[in-house]
Design a protein around this motif. Sequence first.
Motif, PDB file in Angstrom:
ATOM      1  N   GLY A  44       0.803  -1.210   0.000  1.00 35.75           N
ATOM      2  CA  GLY A  44       0.000   0.000   0.000  1.00 35.75           C
ATOM      3  C   GLY A  44       0.840   1.266   0.000  1.00 35.75           C
ATOM      4  N   VAL A  45       0.189   2.357  -0.358  1.00 39.27           N
ATOM      5  CA  VAL A  45       0.828   3.672  -0.395  1.00 39.27           C
ATOM      6  C   VAL A  45       0.588   4.348   0.953  1.00 39.27           C
ATOM      7  CG1 VAL A  45       0.885   5.924  -1.535  1.00 39.27           C
ATOM      8  CG2 VAL A  45       0.480   3.854  -2.885  1.00 39.27           C
ATOM      9  N   ARG A  46       1.653   4.714   1.644  1.00 36.37           N
ATOM     10  CA  ARG A  46       1.539   5.404   2.936  1.00 36.37           C
ATOM     11  C   ARG A  46       1.463   6.914   2.761  1.00 36.37           C
ATOM     12  NH1 ARG A  46       4.847   3.382   8.043  1.00 36.37           N
ATOM     13  NH2 ARG A  46       3.701   1.461   8.342  1.00 36.37           N
ATOM     14  N   TYR A  47       2.224   7.436   1.789  1.00 33.25           N
ATOM     15  CA  TYR A  47       2.279   8.885   1.563  1.00 33.25           C
ATOM     16  C   TYR A  47       2.560   9.115   0.090  1.00 33.25           C
ATOM     17  CZ  TYR A  47       3.855  13.712   1.666  1.00 33.25           C
ATOM     18  OH  TYR A  47       3.993  15.051   1.416  1.00 33.25           O
ATOM     19  N   PHE A  48       1.931  10.155  -0.469  1.00 35.60           N
ATOM     20  CA  PHE A  48       2.204  10.488  -1.858  1.00 35.60           C
ATOM     21  C   PHE A  48       2.077  11.986  -2.074  1.00 35.60           C
ATOM     22  CE2 PHE A  48       0.950  11.366  -6.216  1.00 35.60           C
ATOM     23  CZ  PHE A  48       2.019  10.794  -6.875  1.00 35.60           C
ATOM     24  N   SER A  49       3.096  12.565  -2.720  1.00 37.55           N
ATOM     25  CA  SER A  49       3.044  13.939  -3.219  1.00 37.55           C
ATOM     26  C   SER A  49       3.805  13.935  -4.537  1.00 37.55           C
ATOM     27  CB  SER A  49       3.670  14.920  -2.219  1.00 37.55           C
ATOM     28  OG  SER A  49       5.077  14.790  -2.201  1.00 37.55           O
ATOM     29  N   GLU A  50       3.869  15.071  -5.189  1.00 39.97           N
ATOM     30  CA  GLU A  50       4.562  15.100  -6.482  1.00 39.97           C
ATOM     31  C   GLU A  50       6.081  15.015  -6.320  1.00 39.97           C
ATOM     32  OE1 GLU A  50       5.456  19.220  -8.834  1.00 39.97           O
ATOM     33  OE2 GLU A  50       3.369  18.775  -8.413  1.00 39.97           O
ATOM     34  N   ASN A  51       6.595  15.157  -5.080  1.00 39.62           N
ATOM     35  CA  ASN A  51       8.033  15.082  -4.835  1.00 39.62           C
ATOM     36  C   ASN A  51       8.476  13.882  -4.006  1.00 39.62           C
ATOM     37  OD1 ASN A  51       8.474  17.557  -6.160  1.00 39.62           O
ATOM     38  ND2 ASN A  51       7.797  18.634  -4.322  1.00 39.62           N
ATOM     39  N   ARG A  52       7.515  13.168  -3.406  1.00 36.64           N
ATOM     40  CA  ARG A  52       7.897  12.087  -2.498  1.00 36.64           C
ATOM     41  C   ARG A  52       6.774  11.057  -2.405  1.00 36.64           C
ATOM     42  NH1 ARG A  52       8.043  12.513   3.695  1.00 36.64           N
ATOM     43  NH2 ARG A  52       9.369  10.801   4.299  1.00 36.64           N
ATOM     44  N   MET A  53       7.184   9.790  -2.302  1.00 34.38           N
ATOM     45  CA  MET A  53       6.220   8.705  -2.154  1.00 34.38           C
ATOM     46  C   MET A  53       6.787   7.676  -1.200  1.00 34.38           C
ATOM     47  SD  MET A  53       4.702   6.321  -5.138  1.00 34.38           S
ATOM     48  CE  MET A  53       3.306   5.293  -4.844  1.00 34.38           C
ATOM     49  N   ILE A  54       5.944   7.154  -0.303  1.00 37.20           N
ATOM     50  CA  ILE A  54       6.366   6.106   0.619  1.00 37.20           C
ATOM     51  C   ILE A  54       5.419   4.929   0.446  1.00 37.20           C
ATOM     52  CG2 ILE A  54       6.738   5.441   3.013  1.00 37.20           C
ATOM     53  CD1 ILE A  54       7.283   8.400   3.624  1.00 37.20           C
ATOM     54  N   LEU A  55       6.016   3.756   0.170  1.00 39.59           N
ATOM     55  CA  LEU A  55       5.249   2.525   0.010  1.00 39.59           C
ATOM     56  C   LEU A  55       5.529   1.596   1.180  1.00 39.59           C
ATOM     57  CD1 LEU A  55       5.938   1.643  -3.737  1.00 39.59           C
ATOM     58  CD2 LEU A  55       3.809   2.488  -2.783  1.00 39.59           C
ATOM     59  N   SER A  56       4.493   0.927   1.673  1.00 40.54           N
ATOM     60  CA  SER A  56       4.669  -0.125   2.667  1.00 40.54           C
ATOM     61  C   SER A  56       5.034  -1.407   1.931  1.00 40.54           C
ATOM     62  CB  SER A  56       3.378  -0.353   3.453  1.00 40.54           C
ATOM     63  OG  SER A  56       3.084   0.746   4.255  1.00 40.54           O
ATOM     64  N   LEU A  57       5.989  -2.141   2.498  1.00 40.71           N
ATOM     65  CA  LEU A  57       6.392  -3.429   1.955  1.00 40.71           C
ATOM     66  C   LEU A  57       6.155  -4.494   3.016  1.00 40.71           C
ATOM     67  CD1 LEU A  57       9.783  -2.268   0.404  1.00 40.71           C
ATOM     68  CD2 LEU A  57       7.571  -2.459  -0.744  1.00 40.71           C
ATOM     69  N   SER A  58       6.307  -5.750   2.667  1.00 39.17           N
ATOM     70  CA  SER A  58       6.091  -6.815   3.642  1.00 39.17           C
ATOM     71  C   SER A  58       7.060  -6.690   4.809  1.00 39.17           C
ATOM     72  CB  SER A  58       6.229  -8.188   2.983  1.00 39.17           C
ATOM     73  OG  SER A  58       7.515  -8.345   2.438  1.00 39.17           O
ATOM     74  N   GLU A  59       8.251  -6.187   4.560  1.00 38.23           N
ATOM     75  CA  GLU A  59       9.239  -6.007   5.614  1.00 38.23           C
ATOM     76  C   GLU A  59       9.910  -4.646   5.482  1.00 38.23           C
ATOM     77  OE1 GLU A  59      11.969  -9.165   6.249  1.00 38.23           O
ATOM     78  OE2 GLU A  59      10.453 -10.695   5.924  1.00 38.23           O
ATOM     79  N   GLY A  60       9.173  -3.588   5.713  1.00 37.71           N
ATOM     80  CA  GLY A  60       9.768  -2.265   5.714  1.00 37.71           C
ATOM     81  C   GLY A  60       9.046  -1.277   4.823  1.00 37.71           C
ATOM     82  N   LEU A  61       9.813  -0.244   4.426  1.00 38.41           N
ATOM     83  CA  LEU A  61       9.275   0.852   3.621  1.00 38.41           C
ATOM     84  C   LEU A  61      10.182   1.132   2.432  1.00 38.41           C
ATOM     85  CD1 LEU A  61       8.507   3.400   6.492  1.00 38.41           C
ATOM     86  CD2 LEU A  61       6.877   1.903   5.354  1.00 38.41           C
TER      87      LEU A  61
END
Length: 97
Positions: A44-61
């Motif tokens: 899943g997507v934890r955070y999204f902007s036009e300059n930064r994105m954070i994805l959740s992974l099974s073991e981390g980010l």
Amino acid sequence: MTRISRRLRKWTNEVLDLPQDVLQDLPRITMVGNKELSVENHRGVRYFSENRMILSLSEGLLEVEGSGLMIRAILPQEVMIEGIIVNIKYTGMGESS
């Protein structure tokens, strides 16, 4: 993980020659130049902007930085990102972010 599970996983890997991302539910990250990024096995997507994105992974980010970032496609197991990608950072479990 039990000893039997580890043996079964090892045997399956040796006999079937499956890739590690399939066996261990690891992310598969494919980058085309600095313009396109595909991440399989995300959570899943934890955070999204036009300059930064954070994805959740099974073991981390997985943190992606750049400019003009946009999500081209998002599916239950895969996300495709376009834009100018300048930095990718993986933070696994047990590591500080």
